[in-house]
Design an enzyme around this catalytic site. Structure first.
Site, PDB file in Angstrom:
ATOM      1  N   HIS A  84      -3.477   1.449  -4.339  1.00 36.16           N
ATOM      2  CA  HIS A  84      -2.813   1.706  -3.463  1.00 36.16           C
ATOM      3  C   HIS A  84      -2.043   3.394  -4.149  1.00 36.16           C
ATOM      4  CE1 HIS A  84      -0.357  -1.828  -2.350  1.00 36.16           C
ATOM      5  NE2 HIS A  84      -1.140  -2.358  -2.663  1.00 36.16           N
ATOM      6  N   ASP A  85      -2.268   3.756  -5.056  1.00 41.33           N
ATOM      7  CA  ASP A  85      -2.584   5.624  -5.442  1.00 41.33           C
ATOM      8  C   ASP A  85      -2.904   6.522  -3.690  1.00 41.33           C
ATOM      9  OD1 ASP A  85      -1.157   7.500  -6.067  1.00 41.33           O
ATOM     10  OD2 ASP A  85      -3.022   7.855  -7.634  1.00 41.33           O
ATOM     11  N   VAL A  88      -2.842   6.567  -0.385  1.00 47.21           N
ATOM     12  CA  VAL A  88      -1.734   7.599   0.047  1.00 47.21           C
ATOM     13  C   VAL A  88      -1.311   8.959  -0.348  1.00 47.21           C
ATOM     14  CG1 VAL A  88       0.829   6.927  -0.117  1.00 47.21           C
ATOM     15  CG2 VAL A  88       0.064   4.842  -0.066  1.00 47.21           C
ATOM     16  N   GLY A  90      -3.787   9.880  -1.184  1.00 46.37           N
ATOM     17  CA  GLY A  90      -5.370  10.626  -1.931  1.00 46.37           C
ATOM     18  C   GLY A  90      -4.755  10.338  -3.319  1.00 46.37           C
ATOM     19  N   SER A  94       0.861   9.753  -7.639  1.00 39.54           N
ATOM     20  CA  SER A  94       2.405  10.382  -7.105  1.00 39.54           C
ATOM     21  C   SER A  94       2.885   8.866  -6.803  1.00 39.54           C
ATOM     22  CB  SER A  94       2.275  10.639  -5.162  1.00 39.54           C
ATOM     23  OG  SER A  94       0.878   9.609  -4.522  1.00 39.54           O
ATOM     24  N   PRO A 179      -3.864  -0.245   4.553  1.00 37.77           N
ATOM     25  CA  PRO A 179      -3.255  -1.653   5.663  1.00 37.77           C
ATOM     26  C   PRO A 179      -2.669  -2.707   5.091  1.00 37.77           C
ATOM     27  CG  PRO A 179      -4.731  -1.314   3.649  1.00 37.77           C
ATOM     28  CD  PRO A 179      -3.447  -0.452   3.316  1.00 37.77           C
ATOM     29  N   HIS A 209      -9.444  -9.304  -4.245  1.00 41.88           N
ATOM     30  CA  HIS A 209      -8.170 -10.641  -3.959  1.00 41.88           C
ATOM     31  C   HIS A 209      -8.647 -11.148  -4.627  1.00 41.88           C
ATOM     32  CE1 HIS A 209      -6.568  -8.753   0.061  1.00 41.88           C
ATOM     33  NE2 HIS A 209      -6.568  -7.416  -1.445  1.00 41.88           N
ATOM     34  N   ASP A 269     -15.347 -12.416 -10.245  1.00 38.84           N
ATOM     35  CA  ASP A 269     -16.799 -13.136  -9.190  1.00 38.84           C
ATOM     36  C   ASP A 269     -16.401 -12.543  -8.145  1.00 38.84           C
ATOM     37  OD1 ASP A 269     -14.643 -14.394  -8.679  1.00 38.84           O
ATOM     38  OD2 ASP A 269     -15.227 -15.954 -10.302  1.00 38.84           O
TER      39      ASP A 269
END
Length: 341
Positions: A84-85, A88, A90, A94, A179, A209, A269
């Site tokens: 997530h960093d 957004v 780069g 932030s 996304p 995930h 895995d």
């Protein structure tokens, strides 16, 4: 040694460990030969702090490992934090800023399930004592994500280039670059392409995930329409029944969470890809990967865990280069505190 045995299992752990090391080496070799974001030199390097703060990476690994040993769920949170960093504006840390006017990234809806901030704080506090003003918060995020995921393995799962610097601002309005959990395949491709990442990266990075959790609010659209039950036809009915028991159709359940991978929720895995083949991907964005022939081919290939590790290694290196601030481009700074600009 005990941890290696528990991961690799039984009397054959040694040979499995050898196979693991081979897969990691292969992944690193594939990484170095990749195109796109890896064609340029943004000013990053391996062991960037070799002379300025020799203990930097060891400090990150020690603190991260201690924290993950006490709370294994942190592996998924720190990996998500890194993702997530970078997506957004780069990989500039932030997302860590606590500025409030205007609203920051941390306060935005898509980041509500992100965690691990306290681990980054602990690492930064120690590094400022050892090497004040040297190691960036952006590099700490990248290293901690790698070390958190790699804790269960006998070797680091991917290599991390360092030399990032920290950005000065954080805007909630920029999180639209992330996304969506409900995105279809074309929207996902566009989101990744905007960051210089391709379909292979999309499928490989979605493999994150295999650990972590999702909020019920990101799952219920696949289970209900209004007050009625309406199961997404791309979702396995048996899994849907389990999910409905954990995420009932009422507002009070929206903040509850479920495992992204219900089979091996704490194990990094290739089970995620087997889940996709069986319509057991939790999010609509997971199921979307099975709606494109090229993506399906990659999914099928990555059910082999060693191929997954190699592909994930390559794509994490690419992601770690997104719009980085470095001394080479004369941008960014080293924050004394990760939460303050």
């Amino acid at each position: 040694m005990r941890r290696m045995q528990s991961v690799c299992g039984g009397a054959g752990w040694w040979w499995r460990a050898v196979a693991w090391w081979g897969a990691v080496v292969l992944g690193h070799l594939v990484t170095r030969g990749s195109a796109g974001l890896l064609d340029t030199n943004p000013g990053l390097a391996y062991n960037f702090y070799r002379t300025t703060c020799p203990s930097a990476e060891a400090t990150v690994k020690t603190i991260t490992s201690q924290q993950v040993a006490a709370n294994p769920a942190l592996a998924g949170r720190l990996l998500r934090l890194h993702f997530h960093d970078c997506f957004v504006q780069g990989c500039d840390a932030s997302i860590l800023l606590d500025t409030t006017t205007p609203p920051n990234e941390k306060s935005a809806g898509p980041n509500g399930s992100v965690g691990g901030y306290e681990v980054i704080d602990a690492i930064k506090t120690q590094l400022e004592k050892t090497c004040p003003g040297v190691v960036s918060c952006a590099d700490i995020i990248a290293l901690a994500a790698r070390d958190a995921v790699s804790y269960q393995f006998p070797s680091s799962l991917w290599q991390v280039e360092t030399g990032r610097r920290d950005g000065p601002s954080s805007l909630a309005s920029n999180t639209g670059a992330l996304p969506s959990f409900s995105a279809g395949f074309n929207a996902l491709v566009q989101s990744f392409a905007a960051q210089g990442l391709d379909v292979g990266d999309l499928v490989a990075l979605s493999g994150a995930h295999t650990i972590g959790k999702a909020s019920c609010s990101s799952v219920t659209p696949r289970l209900y329409q209004g007050n009625a039950t309406s199961v997404d036809p791309l979702l396995d009915p048996t899994l849907a029944t389990v999910l409905m028991s954990k995420c009932p159709n009422n507002p009070s359940s929206s903040s509850s969470t479920v495992d992204l991978d219900g089979n091996t929720p704490l194990k990094f895995d290739g089970t995620y890809y087997t889940n996709l083949q069986n319509k057991r991907g939790l999010l609509a964005s997971d199921a979307a990967l099975m709606q494109n022939a090229a993506a399906v081919t990659i999914v099928n290939d990555l059910t082999n865990p060693y191929k997954f590790y190699a592909a994930f290694s390559m794509s994490m290196k690419k992601m770690g280069r997104i719009n980085v601030l470095t001394t080479k481009n004369n941008k960014g700074k080293i924050r004394a505190q990760c939460r303050a600009p």
